[in-house]
Motif scaffolding. Structure first.
Motif, PDB file in Angstrom:
ATOM      1  N   ALA A 106       0.825  -1.215   0.000  1.00  0.00           N
ATOM      2  CA  ALA A 106       0.000   0.000   0.000  1.00  0.00           C
ATOM      3  C   ALA A 106       0.855   1.259   0.000  1.00  0.00           C
ATOM      4  O   ALA A 106       0.428   2.310  -0.501  1.00  0.00           O
ATOM      5  CB  ALA A 106      -0.936  -0.011   1.205  1.00  0.00           C
ATOM      6  N   ARG A 107       2.080   1.155   0.558  1.00  0.00           N
ATOM      7  CA  ARG A 107       2.997   2.299   0.608  1.00  0.00           C
ATOM      8  C   ARG A 107       3.952   2.321  -0.584  1.00  0.00           C
ATOM      9  O   ARG A 107       4.851   3.151  -0.637  1.00  0.00           O
ATOM     10  CB  ARG A 107       3.806   2.246   1.908  1.00  0.00           C
ATOM     11  N   HIS A 108       3.775   1.377  -1.517  1.00  0.00           N
ATOM     12  CA  HIS A 108       4.643   1.253  -2.692  1.00  0.00           C
ATOM     13  C   HIS A 108       6.097   1.016  -2.291  1.00  0.00           C
ATOM     14  O   HIS A 108       7.025   1.562  -2.885  1.00  0.00           O
ATOM     15  CB  HIS A 108       4.512   2.490  -3.595  1.00  0.00           C
ATOM     16  N   ARG A 109       6.247   0.152  -1.270  1.00  0.00           N
ATOM     17  CA  ARG A 109       7.585  -0.233  -0.815  1.00  0.00           C
ATOM     18  C   ARG A 109       7.692  -1.759  -0.729  1.00  0.00           C
ATOM     19  O   ARG A 109       8.353  -2.309   0.139  1.00  0.00           O
ATOM     20  CB  ARG A 109       7.857   0.403   0.550  1.00  0.00           C
ATOM     21  N   LEU A 110       7.033  -2.438  -1.660  1.00  0.00           N
ATOM     22  CA  LEU A 110       6.991  -3.902  -1.648  1.00  0.00           C
ATOM     23  C   LEU A 110       8.383  -4.523  -1.735  1.00  0.00           C
ATOM     24  O   LEU A 110       8.644  -5.569  -1.137  1.00  0.00           O
ATOM     25  CB  LEU A 110       6.109  -4.397  -2.808  1.00  0.00           C
ATOM     26  N   SER A 111       9.275  -3.881  -2.455  1.00  0.00           N
ATOM     27  CA  SER A 111      10.620  -4.440  -2.621  1.00  0.00           C
ATOM     28  C   SER A 111      11.391  -4.489  -1.306  1.00  0.00           C
ATOM     29  O   SER A 111      12.414  -5.172  -1.206  1.00  0.00           O
ATOM     30  CB  SER A 111      11.416  -3.635  -3.654  1.00  0.00           C
ATOM     31  N   ASP A 112      10.906  -3.788  -0.270  1.00  0.00           N
ATOM     32  CA  ASP A 112      11.574  -3.817   1.031  1.00  0.00           C
ATOM     33  C   ASP A 112      11.305  -5.117   1.790  1.00  0.00           C
ATOM     34  O   ASP A 112      11.981  -5.407   2.783  1.00  0.00           O
ATOM     35  CB  ASP A 112      11.098  -2.645   1.907  1.00  0.00           C
ATOM     36  N   VAL A 113      10.293  -5.879   1.342  1.00  0.00           N
ATOM     37  CA  VAL A 113       9.884  -7.085   2.066  1.00  0.00           C
ATOM     38  C   VAL A 113      10.311  -8.333   1.299  1.00  0.00           C
ATOM     39  O   VAL A 113      10.071  -8.441   0.095  1.00  0.00           O
ATOM     40  CB  VAL A 113       8.352  -7.114   2.271  1.00  0.00           C
ATOM     41  N   GLN A 114      10.934  -9.258   2.002  1.00  0.00           N
ATOM     42  CA  GLN A 114      11.314 -10.539   1.408  1.00  0.00           C
ATOM     43  C   GLN A 114      10.163 -11.514   1.616  1.00  0.00           C
ATOM     44  O   GLN A 114       9.903 -11.950   2.739  1.00  0.00           O
ATOM     45  CB  GLN A 114      12.592 -11.078   2.060  1.00  0.00           C
ATOM     46  N   VAL A 115       9.449 -11.839   0.553  1.00  0.00           N
ATOM     47  CA  VAL A 115       8.304 -12.751   0.651  1.00  0.00           C
ATOM     48  C   VAL A 115       8.787 -14.192   0.483  1.00  0.00           C
ATOM     49  O   VAL A 115       9.413 -14.529  -0.521  1.00  0.00           O
ATOM     50  CB  VAL A 115       7.242 -12.426  -0.414  1.00  0.00           C
ATOM     51  N   SER A 116       8.505 -15.022   1.488  1.00  0.00           N
ATOM     52  CA  SER A 116       8.959 -16.415   1.438  1.00  0.00           C
ATOM     53  C   SER A 116       7.798 -17.358   1.728  1.00  0.00           C
ATOM     54  O   SER A 116       6.803 -16.981   2.347  1.00  0.00           O
ATOM     55  CB  SER A 116      10.103 -16.648   2.433  1.00  0.00           C
ATOM     56  N   TRP A 117       7.979 -18.605   1.319  1.00  0.00           N
ATOM     57  CA  TRP A 117       6.907 -19.597   1.369  1.00  0.00           C
ATOM     58  C   TRP A 117       7.376 -20.888   2.016  1.00  0.00           C
ATOM     59  O   TRP A 117       8.542 -21.253   1.909  1.00  0.00           O
ATOM     60  CB  TRP A 117       6.407 -19.905  -0.056  1.00  0.00           C
ATOM     61  N   ARG A 118       6.481 -21.568   2.679  1.00  0.00           N
ATOM     62  CA  ARG A 118       6.792 -22.871   3.257  1.00  0.00           C
ATOM     63  C   ARG A 118       6.925 -23.901   2.139  1.00  0.00           C
ATOM     64  O   ARG A 118       6.171 -23.870   1.158  1.00  0.00           O
ATOM     65  CB  ARG A 118       5.672 -23.306   4.211  1.00  0.00           C
ATOM     66  N   SER A 119       7.859 -24.824   2.277  1.00  0.00           N
ATOM     67  CA  SER A 119       8.066 -25.862   1.251  1.00  0.00           C
ATOM     68  C   SER A 119       7.125 -27.031   1.514  1.00  0.00           C
ATOM     69  O   SER A 119       7.560 -28.174   1.696  1.00  0.00           O
ATOM     70  CB  SER A 119       9.525 -26.313   1.245  1.00  0.00           C
ATOM     71  N   GLU A 120       5.828 -26.731   1.548  1.00  0.00           N
ATOM     72  CA  GLU A 120       4.798 -27.740   1.753  1.00  0.00           C
ATOM     73  C   GLU A 120       3.729 -27.567   0.674  1.00  0.00           C
ATOM     74  O   GLU A 120       3.876 -26.750  -0.230  1.00  0.00           O
ATOM     75  CB  GLU A 120       4.178 -27.600   3.153  1.00  0.00           C
ATOM     76  N   ALA A 121       2.661 -28.329   0.787  1.00  0.00           N
ATOM     77  CA  ALA A 121       1.544 -28.234  -0.134  1.00  0.00           C
ATOM     78  C   ALA A 121       0.272 -27.978   0.662  1.00  0.00           C
ATOM     79  O   ALA A 121       0.201 -28.281   1.859  1.00  0.00           O
ATOM     80  CB  ALA A 121       1.405 -29.512  -0.953  1.00  0.00           C
ATOM     81  N   ALA A 122      -0.727 -27.416  -0.003  1.00  0.00           N
ATOM     82  CA  ALA A 122      -2.021 -27.156   0.638  1.00  0.00           C
ATOM     83  C   ALA A 122      -3.146 -27.598  -0.293  1.00  0.00           C
ATOM     84  O   ALA A 122      -3.034 -27.491  -1.519  1.00  0.00           O
ATOM     85  CB  ALA A 122      -2.170 -25.672   0.976  1.00  0.00           C
ATOM     86  N   VAL A 123      -4.213 -28.077   0.314  1.00  0.00           N
ATOM     87  CA  VAL A 123      -5.421 -28.448  -0.430  1.00  0.00           C
ATOM     88  C   VAL A 123      -6.624 -27.841   0.276  1.00  0.00           C
ATOM     89  O   VAL A 123      -6.734 -27.931   1.504  1.00  0.00           O
ATOM     90  CB  VAL A 123      -5.580 -29.985  -0.517  1.00  0.00           C
TER      91      VAL A 123
END
Length: 423
Positions: free
Chosen positions: A312-329
């Motif tokens: 929302a502040r147009h500073r998305l590049s400041d955040v490191q988005v990471s994900w769990r190495s699992e699966a979801a259903v």
């Protein structure tokens, strides 16, 4: 003392329940509100009796409560310009402004922008006159996909199986409010993949690819629905495929918007058909997908509130988005009669939470409380039962075990959500 961070989520479905559930886990410890919400959210957020389309009421409430951030779930308030009005009032909005959200609320506009940006998609033609559309069909002589130009609450797309069915679909849609204009598209063959992105003025961050099952029947048969279940990630859709979509689709469409002075901010949902010639766009949505969100957010490691604030502040590049190495259903439990006329008012009995399989959660969608305080069905898609696991099979076993334990007369669910896992 630090100031309380107040966050308002707009919407009432399982997508918004998943957003509330994830935001409640934030290290920033927000005070959460939801308008209008549903009974499943009441332990996590304060429900506000405002329609999601009451733009003036939402802005007024946000001002009165000193709301720092509004997260907009559904498409209707975006099309009504809620993000524009919030910004004008000095309130951060996670969701695109009306002009940017037009990628969803006008199928004809989306097609026009894709042509301008040279984005791969199905060949199409747009009509505002019924006879012209029918004449075009007769000349084409084949079945096509029929799309209402405007928002139609998930009922504006018909994938016809014959020329006669296509003609009937055109007549049906053009008589509806959303179908004053209609888009006729060539049918594409392949496997569908949903790929969502966090987007701000300067940066795009892909989420995990997911596969939604829109047909009501097993084996992907019967009429389209809002989505009967989803798994994420999609094993066959590789990081290279994601990079291709970013490069050939997302960045060009955002650049084309900028040429018109339109800055996109929020989530861009790219519905894809993976064809023999690579990924092509089926549709754009201007917000989190449903039910994809219910499967993807449980796999997000990064603090969702931090991501939303940065976007929302147009500073998305400041955040490191990471994900769990699992699966979801996610398994959708629908009411009897869905997607036609779903029956409402059936009692829902959830098993005691201590009996739920591990790594499972139930997101409520079409639910309400009866006069005696019982949980009852109040819509077509009633519950979204989600599980995570080391792999999709493990997640599916957990999700189906919990779904089976839910008591609701006439409940319907698809039991074959992994039939195309490796496709």
């Amino acid at each position: 003392m630090t100031e309380t961070l107040r966050v308002l989520v707009i919407g009432s479905g399982a997508r918004e329940h998943a957003l509330i559930w994830k935001l409640a886990q934030s290290n920033l410890q927000p005070e959460l509100y939801v308008a209008p919400g549903n009974p499943g959210m009441e332990k996590l957020a304060t429900r506000v009796p405002l329609s999601e389309e009451d733009v003036a009421g939402i802005v007024r409430f946000a001002q009165e409560k000193s709301i720092r951030l509004v997260v907009i779930g559904p498409e209707a308030p975006l099309a009504l310009g809620l993000a524009d009005e919030l910004e004008a009032a000095g309130i951060l909005a996670f969701g695109p402004k009306k002009a940017a959200a037009r990628l969803e609320w006008s199928k004809a506009y989306a097609k026009e922008m894709m042509q301008r940006a040279h984005v791969p998609t199905a060949a199409s033609a747009t009509f505002s006159d019924l006879q012209s559309a029918l004449d075009y069909l007769d000349k084409a002589g084949k079945a096509m996909v029929v799309k209402a130009d405007g928002l139609a609450k998930g009922k504006g797309v018909i994938v016809a199986e014959s020329l006669a069915e296509t003609r009937a679909a055109v007549e049906q849609i053009m008589k509806s409010e959303a179908g004053a204009r209609v888009v006729l598209e060539e049918r594409m063959t392949g496997r569908e993949v949903s790929l969502m992105y966090f987007v701000d003025e300067h940066f795009v961050q892909p989420m995990l690819p997911a596969r939604d099952h829109k047909r009501i029947g097993e084996g992907d048969t019967g009429p389209n629905t809002g989505g009967m279940g989803v798994f994420a990630p999609v094993p066959s859709f590789t990081p290279t495929d994601v990079e291709e979509v970013t490069r050939r689709i997302v960045q060009p469409i955002l650049s084309e918007l900028k040429k018109d002075g339109i800055v996109y901010c929020g989530v861009l949902y790219v519905g894809l058909m993976v064809t023999a010639n690579g990924p092509k766009v089926v549709e754009f949505n201007a917000r989190f997908g449903d039910p994809e969100t219910e499967a993807i957010l449980p796999l997000l490691e990064t603090d969702l509130l931090e991501v939303c604030l940065a976007t929302a502040r147009h500073r998305l590049s400041d955040v490191q988005v990471s994900w769990r190495s699992e699966a979801a259903v996610t398994v959708i439990l629908a009411a009897e009669g869905y997607p036609g006329t779903p029956r409402k008012g059936d009692t829902i009995v959830l098993p005691p939470i201590e009996d739920w399989p591990k790594q499972t959660v139930i997101f409520q969608a079409g639910t309400d409380l009866s006069s005696t305080g019982e949980l009852v069905s109040a819509g077509g898609r009633v519950l979204a039962v989600t599980a995570t696991g080391a792999d999709a099979q493990t997640a599916a076993e957990r999700a189906y075990a919990l779904a089976n334990a839910v008591e609701m007369k006439g409940k319907y669910l698809r039991r074959d959500l992994l039939h195309d896992l490796d496709a």
